[in-house]
Design a protein around this motif. Structure first.
Motif, PDB file in Angstrom:
ATOM      1  N   GLN A 128      35.957  26.912  47.493  1.00 32.76           N
ATOM      2  CA  GLN A 128      36.953  27.784  46.859  1.00 32.76           C
ATOM      3  C   GLN A 128      36.257  29.070  46.425  1.00 32.76           C
ATOM      4  O   GLN A 128      35.865  29.219  45.274  1.00 32.76           O
ATOM      5  CB  GLN A 128      37.621  27.076  45.672  1.00 32.76           C
ATOM      6  CG  GLN A 128      38.899  27.728  45.216  1.00 32.76           C
ATOM      7  CD  GLN A 128      39.761  26.790  44.380  1.00 32.76           C
ATOM      8  OE1 GLN A 128      39.534  25.582  44.342  1.00 32.76           O
ATOM      9  NE2 GLN A 128      40.755  27.339  43.719  1.00 32.76           N
ATOM     10  N   PRO A 129      36.102  30.016  47.355  1.00 29.46           N
ATOM     11  CA  PRO A 129      35.393  31.258  47.036  1.00 29.46           C
ATOM     12  C   PRO A 129      36.123  32.054  45.967  1.00 29.46           C
ATOM     13  O   PRO A 129      37.338  31.951  45.802  1.00 29.46           O
ATOM     14  CB  PRO A 129      35.380  32.009  48.372  1.00 29.46           C
ATOM     15  CG  PRO A 129      36.558  31.466  49.124  1.00 29.46           C
ATOM     16  CD  PRO A 129      36.656  30.023  48.718  1.00 29.46           C
ATOM     17  N   ILE A 130      35.355  32.869  45.261  1.00 27.41           N
ATOM     18  CA  ILE A 130      35.918  33.668  44.169  1.00 27.41           C
ATOM     19  C   ILE A 130      35.339  35.071  44.215  1.00 27.41           C
ATOM     20  O   ILE A 130      34.149  35.260  44.516  1.00 27.41           O
ATOM     21  CB  ILE A 130      35.647  33.003  42.799  1.00 27.41           C
ATOM     22  CG1 ILE A 130      36.293  33.803  41.662  1.00 27.41           C
ATOM     23  CG2 ILE A 130      34.154  32.792  42.560  1.00 27.41           C
ATOM     24  CD1 ILE A 130      36.293  33.065  40.329  1.00 27.41           C
ATOM     25  N   ALA A 131      36.175  36.069  43.948  1.00 29.06           N
ATOM     26  CA  ALA A 131      35.724  37.458  43.935  1.00 29.06           C
ATOM     27  C   ALA A 131      34.789  37.703  42.758  1.00 29.06           C
ATOM     28  O   ALA A 131      34.981  37.162  41.660  1.00 29.06           O
ATOM     29  CB  ALA A 131      36.929  38.396  43.848  1.00 29.06           C
ATOM     30  N   LEU A 132      33.782  38.531  42.976  1.00 26.07           N
ATOM     31  CA  LEU A 132      32.847  38.897  41.914  1.00 26.07           C
ATOM     32  C   LEU A 132      33.591  39.459  40.708  1.00 26.07           C
ATOM     33  O   LEU A 132      33.251  39.148  39.559  1.00 26.07           O
ATOM     34  CB  LEU A 132      31.845  39.919  42.448  1.00 26.07           C
ATOM     35  CG  LEU A 132      30.887  40.543  41.443  1.00 26.07           C
ATOM     36  CD1 LEU A 132      30.015  39.489  40.772  1.00 26.07           C
ATOM     37  CD2 LEU A 132      30.018  41.608  42.123  1.00 26.07           C
ATOM     38  N   ASP A 133      34.616  40.271  40.935  1.00 18.34           N
ATOM     39  CA  ASP A 133      35.375  40.849  39.821  1.00 18.34           C
ATOM     40  C   ASP A 133      35.970  39.768  38.929  1.00 18.34           C
ATOM     41  O   ASP A 133      36.019  39.915  37.703  1.00 18.34           O
ATOM     42  CB  ASP A 133      36.499  41.739  40.348  1.00 18.34           C
ATOM     43  CG  ASP A 133      35.983  43.038  40.952  1.00 18.34           C
ATOM     44  OD1 ASP A 133      34.806  43.373  40.729  1.00 18.34           O
ATOM     45  OD2 ASP A 133      36.755  43.716  41.662  1.00 18.34           O
ATOM     46  N   ASP A 134      36.439  38.678  39.527  1.00 16.33           N
ATOM     47  CA  ASP A 134      37.019  37.593  38.733  1.00 16.33           C
ATOM     48  C   ASP A 134      35.952  36.822  37.974  1.00 16.33           C
ATOM     49  O   ASP A 134      36.181  36.391  36.833  1.00 16.33           O
ATOM     50  CB  ASP A 134      37.827  36.644  39.622  1.00 16.33           C
ATOM     51  CG  ASP A 134      39.200  37.186  39.960  1.00 16.33           C
ATOM     52  OD1 ASP A 134      39.828  37.801  39.084  1.00 16.33           O
ATOM     53  OD2 ASP A 134      39.657  36.996  41.101  1.00 16.33           O
TER      54      ASP A 134
ATOM     55  N   GLY B 259      37.690  29.583  40.472  1.00 20.15           N
ATOM     56  CA  GLY B 259      37.783  29.814  41.906  1.00 20.15           C
ATOM     57  C   GLY B 259      38.923  30.754  42.209  1.00 20.15           C
ATOM     58  O   GLY B 259      39.803  30.981  41.363  1.00 20.15           O
ATOM     59  N   GLY B 260      38.922  31.306  43.391  1.00 23.44           N
ATOM     60  CA  GLY B 260      40.022  32.142  43.829  1.00 23.44           C
ATOM     61  C   GLY B 260      41.206  31.297  44.256  1.00 23.44           C
ATOM     62  O   GLY B 260      41.176  30.066  44.165  1.00 23.44           O
ATOM     63  N   PRO B 261      42.284  31.913  44.746  1.00 20.87           N
ATOM     64  CA  PRO B 261      43.486  31.166  45.106  1.00 20.87           C
ATOM     65  C   PRO B 261      43.390  30.441  46.450  1.00 20.87           C
ATOM     66  O   PRO B 261      44.252  29.622  46.767  1.00 20.87           O
ATOM     67  CB  PRO B 261      44.566  32.252  45.161  1.00 20.87           C
ATOM     68  CG  PRO B 261      43.821  33.504  45.500  1.00 20.87           C
ATOM     69  CD  PRO B 261      42.480  33.376  44.824  1.00 20.87           C
TER      70      PRO B 261
END
Length: 295
Positions: free
Chosen positions: A175-181, A203-205
């Motif tokens: 579940q990859p996640i953006a650095l900004d998040d 995690g990202g969506p």
């Protein structure tokens, strides 16, 4: 009264983005580094080395809280080094009277057979708390942002390969996640009483296989990479192959590939109760990492 926070790994991938975000949020930032004379980022540069307990006294004196963003993944004995460093930091934080340590660790189900890398991250969580300071642990999978090791592997594979071989580990879900998040969550948890002593999964969506991440990262750039299934390619050979086609050293590649056999998916979404907000989707995170859109 302005809270003072010490950021370890301030010049690293996450730390270099976290420090300016903390300053914008009104915190007084101390950027802990082994070479303060070379630090050019946001915050007051202070000397500190997690392997030197005496240096931590100065780096943490007068601080209210701290972020722990260091690891020794490229070292052959990273488990021992990371354990010693976490023990040092936990004790120093307690001696300095800190009220919170925020630690960025790795996702992975504890009931699974975790890789040495993920087992080490769990041990660091425990050792940081050993001094008595409440630890807020944030567990993430692949962080998508320019300069992150896992993302750089993805980017360079897309850039360099006319065809992608797909060993068994590329079929593992993550579940990859953006650095900004990641930065948004880290800042949002600081100083929150309800976050102290708790573990959060972020995690990202999008829940994707690694092979899907490669395909979608290529599609964002208008590319298409043919895939060739090679299920019997061992982690050792996979790491040698990654070291050959990317600039990631073989030891780091091997440690990351070992972790890629573990599914890394958010099971507990309670972070949204403390730091609400809609996370960025994978394709947009890729565009931001590539500088194709404003963040």
């Amino acid at each position: 009264m302005t809270r003072t926070v010490t950021v370890t790994g301030a010049s690293g991938f996450v730390g270099s983005h976290l420090c300016p975000a903390l300053a914008r949020a009104g915190f007084a930032v101390r950027a802990m580094t082994r070479r303060p004379d070379r630090y050019g980022g946001v915050g007051e540069a202070v000397h500190g080395d997690v392997h030197d307990p005496q240096s931590l006294e100065t780096a943490l004196a007068g601080a209210d809280s701290a972020y722990y963003l260091v690891h020794s993944l490229a070292s052959s004995d990273f488990e021992r080094k990371d354990a010693r460093a976490a023990r040092n930091f936990g004790r120093a934080a307690a001696a300095a009277g800190l009220d919170q340590i925020v630690y960025l660790g790795g996702l992975g189900d504890d009931s699974d057979r975790l890789s040495p890398h993920l087992r080490s991250r769990r041990e660091v969580e425990r050792l940081l708390a050993g001094g008595g300071v409440p630890v807020t642990t944030v567990r993430a999978a692949v962080i998508v942002g320019a300069g992150g090791i896992s993302w750089e592997i993805t980017r360079q594979l897309v850039d360099h390969l006319p065809m992608m071989i797909t060993p068994a580990w590329t079929k593992t879900r993550t579940q990859p996640i953006a650095l900004d998040d990641v930065v948004r969550y880290l800042v949002g948890l600081l100083g929150r009483p309800e976050a102290r002593g708790r573990t959060f999964e972020i995690g990202g969506p999008d829940v994707l296989r690694y092979v899907d991440m490669l395909r979608r990262a290529a599609a964002v750039q208008g590319k298409r990479i043919p895939m060739m299934n090679v299920p019997l390619l061992t982690p050792r050979l996979s790491s040698a192959w990654l070291a050959f086609v990317t600039d990631v050293d073989q030891r780091t590649a091997r440690n990351l590939i070992d972790s890629m056999t573990n599914e890394m998916v958010v099971r507990d979404p309670s972070i949204e109760d403390v730091v609400p907000g809609r996370p960025i989707g994978y394709d947009e995170a890729v565009r931001r990492a590539l500088g194709l859109t404003g963040s």
